[in-house]
Write a protein that holds these residues in place. Sequence first.
Motif, PDB file in Angstrom:
ATOM      1  N   ILE A  90     -96.151  87.594 -21.037  1.00  0.00           N
ATOM      2  CA  ILE A  90     -96.239  89.053 -21.092  1.00  0.00           C
ATOM      3  C   ILE A  90     -96.877  89.600 -19.819  1.00  0.00           C
ATOM      4  O   ILE A  90     -96.350  90.521 -19.176  1.00  0.00           O
ATOM      5  N   VAL A  91     -98.009  89.033 -19.432  1.00  0.00           N
ATOM      6  CA  VAL A  91     -98.745  89.528 -18.258  1.00  0.00           C
ATOM      7  C   VAL A  91     -97.957  89.290 -16.972  1.00  0.00           C
ATOM      8  O   VAL A  91     -97.799  90.197 -16.138  1.00  0.00           O
ATOM      9  N   ASN A  92     -97.428  88.090 -16.798  1.00  0.00           N
ATOM     10  CA  ASN A  92     -96.758  87.749 -15.546  1.00  0.00           C
ATOM     11  C   ASN A  92     -95.423  88.470 -15.376  1.00  0.00           C
ATOM     12  O   ASN A  92     -95.062  88.865 -14.261  1.00  0.00           O
ATOM     13  N   THR A  93     -94.660  88.619 -16.464  1.00  0.00           N
ATOM     14  CA  THR A  93     -93.382  89.326 -16.338  1.00  0.00           C
ATOM     15  C   THR A  93     -93.589  90.805 -16.043  1.00  0.00           C
ATOM     16  O   THR A  93     -92.846  91.395 -15.242  1.00  0.00           O
ATOM     17  N   LEU A  94     -94.587  91.414 -16.673  1.00  0.00           N
ATOM     18  CA  LEU A  94     -94.867  92.825 -16.390  1.00  0.00           C
ATOM     19  C   LEU A  94     -95.320  93.020 -14.944  1.00  0.00           C
ATOM     20  O   LEU A  94     -94.905  93.965 -14.272  1.00  0.00           O
ATOM     21  N   ALA A  95     -96.180  92.107 -14.467  1.00  0.00           N
ATOM     22  CA  ALA A  95     -96.626  92.206 -13.070  1.00  0.00           C
ATOM     23  C   ALA A  95     -95.464  91.988 -12.109  1.00  0.00           C
ATOM     24  O   ALA A  95     -95.329  92.701 -11.106  1.00  0.00           O
ATOM     25  N   ALA A  96     -94.612  91.019 -12.418  1.00  0.00           N
ATOM     26  CA  ALA A  96     -93.474  90.732 -11.541  1.00  0.00           C
ATOM     27  C   ALA A  96     -92.486  91.892 -11.519  1.00  0.00           C
ATOM     28  O   ALA A  96     -91.895  92.194 -10.475  1.00  0.00           O
ATOM     29  N   ALA A 152    -100.736  83.580 -13.285  1.00  0.00           N
ATOM     30  CA  ALA A 152    -100.315  82.517 -12.370  1.00  0.00           C
ATOM     31  C   ALA A 152     -99.456  83.141 -11.276  1.00  0.00           C
ATOM     32  O   ALA A 152     -98.316  83.551 -11.538  1.00  0.00           O
ATOM     33  N   VAL A 153     -99.987  83.205 -10.071  1.00  0.00           N
ATOM     34  CA  VAL A 153     -99.311  83.922  -8.989  1.00  0.00           C
ATOM     35  C   VAL A 153     -98.002  83.248  -8.616  1.00  0.00           C
ATOM     36  O   VAL A 153     -97.003  83.921  -8.313  1.00  0.00           O
ATOM     37  N   PHE A 154     -97.966  81.925  -8.657  1.00  0.00           N
ATOM     38  CA  PHE A 154     -96.722  81.215  -8.332  1.00  0.00           C
ATOM     39  C   PHE A 154     -95.603  81.617  -9.284  1.00  0.00           C
ATOM     40  O   PHE A 154     -94.466  81.860  -8.878  1.00  0.00           O
ATOM     41  N   ASN A 155     -95.922  81.704 -10.577  1.00  0.00           N
ATOM     42  CA  ASN A 155     -94.925  82.118 -11.554  1.00  0.00           C
ATOM     43  C   ASN A 155     -94.524  83.584 -11.359  1.00  0.00           C
ATOM     44  O   ASN A 155     -93.359  83.949 -11.564  1.00  0.00           O
ATOM     45  N   ILE A 156     -95.475  84.415 -10.977  1.00  0.00           N
ATOM     46  CA  ILE A 156     -95.159  85.821 -10.711  1.00  0.00           C
ATOM     47  C   ILE A 156     -94.175  85.936  -9.555  1.00  0.00           C
ATOM     48  O   ILE A 156     -93.227  86.736  -9.601  1.00  0.00           O
ATOM     49  N   ILE A 157     -94.349  85.105  -8.528  1.00  0.00           N
ATOM     50  CA  ILE A 157     -93.442  85.141  -7.378  1.00  0.00           C
ATOM     51  C   ILE A 157     -92.042  84.698  -7.785  1.00  0.00           C
ATOM     52  O   ILE A 157     -91.032  85.284  -7.357  1.00  0.00           O
ATOM     53  N   LEU A 158     -91.943  83.654  -8.614  1.00  0.00           N
ATOM     54  CA  LEU A 158     -90.638  83.225  -9.110  1.00  0.00           C
ATOM     55  C   LEU A 158     -89.957  84.346  -9.894  1.00  0.00           C
ATOM     56  O   LEU A 158     -88.775  84.646  -9.691  1.00  0.00           O
TER      57      LEU A 158
END
Length: 290
Positions: A90-96, A152-158
Amino acid sequence: MYHKTLPYRIFSIFNNVFLTILSVLCLLPLYHLLMVSLSSSAPANAGLVTFWPIGFTFEAYAKTFDNSNFLSSLWVSVERTVLGTGLALIVNTLAAYALSKETRVFRARNVYLWYFVITMLFSGGLIPGYILILKLGLMNTLWALILPGLVAVFNIILLLNFFRTVPKDLEEAAFIDGAGHFQSFIKIYLPVSVPVIATVSLFMMVGHWNAYFDGIIYIRDSEKLPLATFMQTIIVQGDMTKMDPQAIANLSQRTIRASQIFISALPILLVYPFLQRYFVSGIVVGAVKE
């Protein structure tokens, strides 16, 4: 056709043989553990078990599932993996999604992007992290294992790179029909991003399931230890005090350890085949922008 040429056929045969041998070598240690766990104590202690069980028995598994500490650690790992992966998605997809927008849409995009990227280059360190968890009152709780790795910044970049490949016409059409950013994210971006979401989910699940060091630092009660920390205590440190004495009275420690290792590796092995077909496409498409 290119695939019918002789050099390609030779390469294909060599590649298939090499990958088959590599796969067997990767699975062989796990298979050996399974055979040891199904063997009786005497041949296991003597190191006689190779590719077939000697004195076939399920007693090691019966004693393992009879151990309350093992079962509680298994449940903690399940809770941590499911809750940690779900919240992180939830957090990483919204940030991405926000960071995938151009600067004309999101003017502070570069500022926030560097805010995230800088954490990949520098970290606060172990002691500040421990003090932070302590001051927040999260010691000896499940949240101490989940919250520090939530972003996880790496996952956010992906995810960010994948979202950039989504055709802008789809989002513009949704905006014309009255949709907002949140509706566009839910109804357009998420459905077409299944490959990269499955890939990132696999990374997160494996990371949470195999993490043991944070359990050593933040968890004090043995019944709250995640499974990886519990296994590290028993196998690496050789501390069998967390095992039921009656469970190991008539069994070798080697058979019990083998059964526990096999059980702890089994959930990820069962989940991976369902996500594997998305793995390669998620990495390739998420890493390339047209």
